[in-house]
Design an enzyme around this catalytic site. Structure first.
Site, PDB file in Angstrom:
ATOM      1  N   GLY A  43     109.349  95.955  49.195  1.00 53.47           N
ATOM      2  CA  GLY A  43     109.125  96.483  50.544  1.00 53.47           C
ATOM      3  C   GLY A  43     107.889  95.796  51.080  1.00 53.47           C
ATOM      4  CG  HIS A  44     107.386  92.138  51.000  1.00 50.42           C
ATOM      5  ND1 HIS A  44     107.613  90.840  50.640  1.00 50.42           N
ATOM      6  CD2 HIS A  44     107.308  92.824  49.822  1.00 50.42           C
ATOM      7  CE1 HIS A  44     107.685  90.749  49.320  1.00 50.42           C
ATOM      8  NE2 HIS A  44     107.507  91.947  48.809  1.00 50.42           N
ATOM      9  CB  THR A 128     113.161 101.065  43.706  1.00 50.60           C
ATOM     10  OG1 THR A 128     114.079 100.085  43.188  1.00 50.60           O
ATOM     11  CG2 THR A 128     111.747 100.498  43.672  1.00 50.60           C
ATOM     12  CB  THR A 237     110.726  94.792  38.465  1.00 45.03           C
ATOM     13  OG1 THR A 237     111.985  94.793  39.155  1.00 45.03           O
ATOM     14  CG2 THR A 237     110.096  93.403  38.561  1.00 45.03           C
ATOM     15  CB  SER A 407      93.450  91.419  54.366  1.00 43.45           C
ATOM     16  OG  SER A 407      94.131  92.255  55.282  1.00 43.45           O
TER      17      SER A 407
HETATM   18  P1  GDP Z   1     103.679  94.020  49.812  1.00 42.30           P
HETATM   19  O1  GDP Z   1     104.824  94.678  49.122  1.00 42.30           O
HETATM   20  O2  GDP Z   1     102.815  93.255  48.878  1.00 42.30           O
HETATM   21  O3  GDP Z   1     104.096  93.216  51.000  1.00 42.30           O
HETATM   22  O4  GDP Z   1     102.777  95.217  50.366  1.00 42.30           O
HETATM   23  P2  GDP Z   1     103.299  96.538  51.120  1.00 42.30           P
HETATM   24  O5  GDP Z   1     103.696  96.164  52.487  1.00 42.30           O
HETATM   25  O6  GDP Z   1     104.261  97.285  50.285  1.00 42.30           O
HETATM   26  O7  GDP Z   1     101.972  97.414  51.094  1.00 42.30           O
HETATM   27  C1  GDP Z   1     100.790  96.984  51.676  1.00 42.30           C
HETATM   28  C2  GDP Z   1     100.404  97.991  52.782  1.00 42.30           C
HETATM   29  O8  GDP Z   1      99.058  97.753  53.160  1.00 42.30           O
HETATM   30  C3  GDP Z   1     101.211  97.826  54.044  1.00 42.30           C
HETATM   31  O9  GDP Z   1     101.406  99.083  54.628  1.00 42.30           O
HETATM   32  C4  GDP Z   1     100.342  96.936  54.924  1.00 42.30           C
HETATM   33  O10 GDP Z   1     100.566  97.149  56.310  1.00 42.30           O
HETATM   34  C5  GDP Z   1      98.981  97.420  54.543  1.00 42.30           C
HETATM   35  N1  GDP Z   1      97.909  96.415  54.622  1.00 42.30           N
HETATM   36  C6  GDP Z   1      97.977  95.091  54.368  1.00 42.30           C
HETATM   37  N2  GDP Z   1      96.748  94.534  54.460  1.00 42.30           N
HETATM   38  C7  GDP Z   1      95.895  95.521  54.786  1.00 42.30           C
HETATM   39  C8  GDP Z   1      94.485  95.594  54.985  1.00 42.30           C
HETATM   40  O11 GDP Z   1      93.752  94.633  54.851  1.00 42.30           O
HETATM   41  N3  GDP Z   1      93.962  96.833  55.292  1.00 42.30           N
HETATM   42  C9  GDP Z   1      94.728  97.949  55.401  1.00 42.30           C
HETATM   43  N4  GDP Z   1      94.129  99.084  55.690  1.00 42.30           N
HETATM   44  N5  GDP Z   1      96.066  97.915  55.210  1.00 42.30           N
HETATM   45  C10 GDP Z   1      96.629  96.724  54.891  1.00 42.30           C
HETATM   46  P1  IMO Z   2     106.881  94.773  46.421  1.00 47.40           P
HETATM   47  O1  IMO Z   2     107.565  93.432  46.565  1.00 47.40           O
HETATM   48  C1  IMO Z   2     105.703  98.070  43.818  1.00 47.40           C
HETATM   49  C2  IMO Z   2     108.369  99.016  40.485  1.00 47.40           C
HETATM   50  C3  IMO Z   2     109.070 100.372  40.537  1.00 47.40           C
HETATM   51  C4  IMO Z   2     109.138 100.673  39.053  1.00 47.40           C
HETATM   52  C5  IMO Z   2     109.412  99.304  38.434  1.00 47.40           C
HETATM   53  C6  IMO Z   2     110.894  99.053  38.142  1.00 47.40           C
HETATM   54  O2  IMO Z   2     106.943  95.623  47.623  1.00 47.40           O
HETATM   55  O3  IMO Z   2     105.493  94.571  45.897  1.00 47.40           O
HETATM   56  P2  IMO Z   2     112.924  98.467  39.748  1.00 47.40           P
HETATM   57  O4  IMO Z   2     113.553  99.266  40.855  1.00 47.40           O
HETATM   58  O5  IMO Z   2     112.400  97.146  40.176  1.00 47.40           O
HETATM   59  O6  IMO Z   2     113.795  98.378  38.540  1.00 47.40           O
HETATM   60  O7  IMO Z   2     111.663  99.367  39.288  1.00 47.40           O
HETATM   61  O8  IMO Z   2     108.950  98.348  39.377  1.00 47.40           O
HETATM   62  N1  IMO Z   2     108.567  98.167  41.684  1.00 47.40           N
HETATM   63  C7  IMO Z   2     107.632  97.962  42.623  1.00 47.40           C
HETATM   64  N2  IMO Z   2     106.414  98.505  42.762  1.00 47.40           N
HETATM   65  N3  IMO Z   2     106.135  97.136  44.699  1.00 47.40           N
HETATM   66  C8  IMO Z   2     107.344  96.567  44.549  1.00 47.40           C
HETATM   67  O9  IMO Z   2     107.769  95.533  45.308  1.00 47.40           O
HETATM   68  C9  IMO Z   2     108.181  97.014  43.508  1.00 47.40           C
HETATM   69  N4  IMO Z   2     109.426  96.700  43.101  1.00 47.40           N
HETATM   70  C10 IMO Z   2     109.648  97.405  41.976  1.00 47.40           C
HETATM   71  O10 IMO Z   2     108.302 101.306  41.233  1.00 47.40           O
HETATM   72  O11 IMO Z   2     107.885 101.092  38.584  1.00 47.40           O
HETATM   73 MG    MG Z   3     105.684  96.569  48.881  1.00 46.01          MG
END
Ligand code: GDP
Ligand code: IMO
Ligand code: MG
Length: 418
Positions: A43-44, A128, A237, A407
């Site tokens: 989830g990005h 997940t 994962t 950031s």
């Molecule tokens: P990813 O899976 O590595 O892409 O990260 P996620 O999107 O799952 O989680 C990162 C969260 O932090 C998201 O909700 C971003 O919008 C937020 N985020 C990213 N950079 C910053 C930052 O520098 N400060 C804050 N407060 N939030 C951030």
């Molecule tokens: P992004 O790309 C954080 C974790 C799950 C669980 C383990 C195995 O957003 O950083 P799975 O469904 O992959 O078999 O689950 O991996 N997990 C993540 N945790 N960010 C993720 O992706 C993840 N993708 C899987 O929570 O602990």
């Molecule tokens: Mg994520």
């Protein structure tokens, strides 16, 4: 003349480090963005001018209209999930390509994943529930189906039914029914209709792009500590999340990889179960979760929070060959009187500074630093409070890796390029 290389973004903690924000920001300067592993467990999140986008399978270059986005052979694709995700965007034809060799993550994979987790009870991994493990197992077991097979739904339908017959005994234990033939065929036909034009040989596309000097960015999913080999097994994962995974997951060779940027939060989080040495179960952890809005993008689960783990980061930096780190979410530490960094572990009464193969029994050893009032929104290093600058330098020193990006908010522009 040496050829241009592809740059790589990799998560160095337990995922959710902020890869999406950095890939989106950098994508403005790249011609192509590629995902090489993982599935819709990722989830990005990207914020642009107050609007939130959550991406799971589509590379985070999609908000740059000029970038071509590739989903490589190493990704497991849920047709249902990607079709839904694609609805957010117009005109993806010609700028999104799916590898015909990518394995399919079909609805029964999620059913298997959830059933296995239920059977494990308190030993559950906390996946997940998206079918990632079962889809990758089928691939390795050589009983999986690939995206290219979607182009012939009738044949695929009969192969899937055969798969159910062969695995009936397992499905009985897991209480999973064989799909109805007509419903399955209709579903596969609709996948072909919606995805057919995007499915191609992406290895060729990538090689052509490399040969014609295009700028290519590789986007990792999950993080190093979740890697199937090098993470906290079995709480990981099912893919190679480290930088080396990008080669097999896209069909490029190690010499095609250029700069590697490790994405790391200024503290640590983890979703799901498994060891997390620097987890803080007290007030500080709670506050990090609140200030950092630490809820999963994919499942909405609360993320476990704790202090920056420099031992794990140094290990990850070496494993991935990080040229630099992007230090994310520094602003979340704003207002803490003191901030802590895990600088070593204690294991069986001894202090160690490396990552043992099993993290279950280590105790963190912390160094404490003075906190600061506000870093949020800073766009230059000089704008950061002196203590925050000091914190960045400490991280560089203990992780033996330069910090190249900082950031200070979710928005694209609140970023310091060093
Ligand atoms: P990813 O899976 O590595 O892409 O990260 P996620 O999107 O799952 O989680 C990162 C969260 O932090 C998201 O909700 C971003 O919008 C937020 N985020 C990213 N950079 C910053 C930052 O520098 N400060 C804050 N407060 N939030 C951030
Ligand atoms: P992004 O790309 C954080 C974790 C799950 C669980 C383990 C195995 O957003 O950083 P799975 O469904 O992959 O078999 O689950 O991996 N997990 C993540 N945790 N960010 C993720 O992706 C993840 N993708 C899987 O929570 O602990
Ligand atoms: Mg994520």
């Amino acid at each position: 003349m040496p050829r241009r290389k592809a740059d790589l973004i990799v998560g160095v903690q337990w995922g959710d480090e902020g890869k999406g924000k950095i890939v989106d920001m950098l994508a403005q300067k790249y011609d192509m963005v590629c995902r090489s592993q993982g599935g819709h467990n990722a989830g990005h999140t990207i914020w642009v001018d107050g609007v939130r986008f959550a991406l799971h399978l589509i590379p985070s270059g999609v908000l740059n209209p000029k970038a071509i986005n590739i989903i490589g052979n190493g990704v497991v694709i849920s047709p249902e999930s990607i079709i839904k995700e694609m609805e957010q965007f117009d005109n993806l034809e010609g700028r999104l390509f799916i590898s015909d060799k990518a394995h399919l993550n079909l609805p029964y994979h999620a059913q298997i994943d959830q059933a296995r987790e239920r059977l494990k009870g308190d030993k559950a991994i906390g996946t997940t529930g998206k079918g990632i493990g079962p889809a990758y197992s089928d691939k390795i077991n050589r009983i999986g189906f690939r995206a290219g097979e979607l182009l012939n739904p009738k044949k695929l339908c009969s192969l899937i039914l055969e798969y159910f017959t062969q695995n009936r005994a397992i499905f009985d234990v897991l209480e999973i029914e064989t799909p109805d033939e007509k419903e399955l065929l209709d579903e596969l036909e609709s996948y072909r209709e919606k995805l057919g034009v995007f499915i191609t040989n992406t290895t060729n596309l990538l090689w052509n792009a490399l040969d014609s000097d295009k700028k290519i960015l590789l986007e990792g999913a999950q993080g190093t500590m979740l890697d199937i080999d090098h993470g906290t097994y079995p709480f990981v994962t099912s893919s190679a999340t480290v930088s080396a995974g990008a080669c097999t997951g896209l069909g490029i060779n190690p010499k095609d990889i250029g700069k590697v940027t490790g994405i790391v939060k200024a503290y640590c989080t983890r979703v799901g179960n498994g060891p997390f040495p620097s987890e803080d179960l007290g007030e500080d952890g709670k506050r990090l979760g609140e200030q950092g809005h630490e809820f999963g993008t994919t499942t909405g689960r609360a993320r476990r929070c704790g202090w920056f783990d420099a031992v794990a980061c140094r290990y990850a930096s070496r494993l991935n060959g990080c040229d630099e780190l992007a230090l994310m979410k520094l602003d979340v530490l704003d207002g803490f009187k003191e901030v802590k960094v895990c600088v070593a572990y204690e294991l069986n009464g001894e202090q160690i500074d490396y990552l043992p193969s099993d993290l279950e029994n280590v105790t963190p050893i912390y160094k404490t630093f003075k906190g600061w009032e506000k870093s949020e929104g800073a766009r230059t290093f000089q704008e950061l409070p002196a203590q925050a600058q000091e914190y960045v330098r400490v991280i560089e020193e203990i992780t033996k890796t330069k910090v190249g990006i900082i950031s200070t908010s979710p928005e694209r522009d609140d970023t310091i390029i060093m």
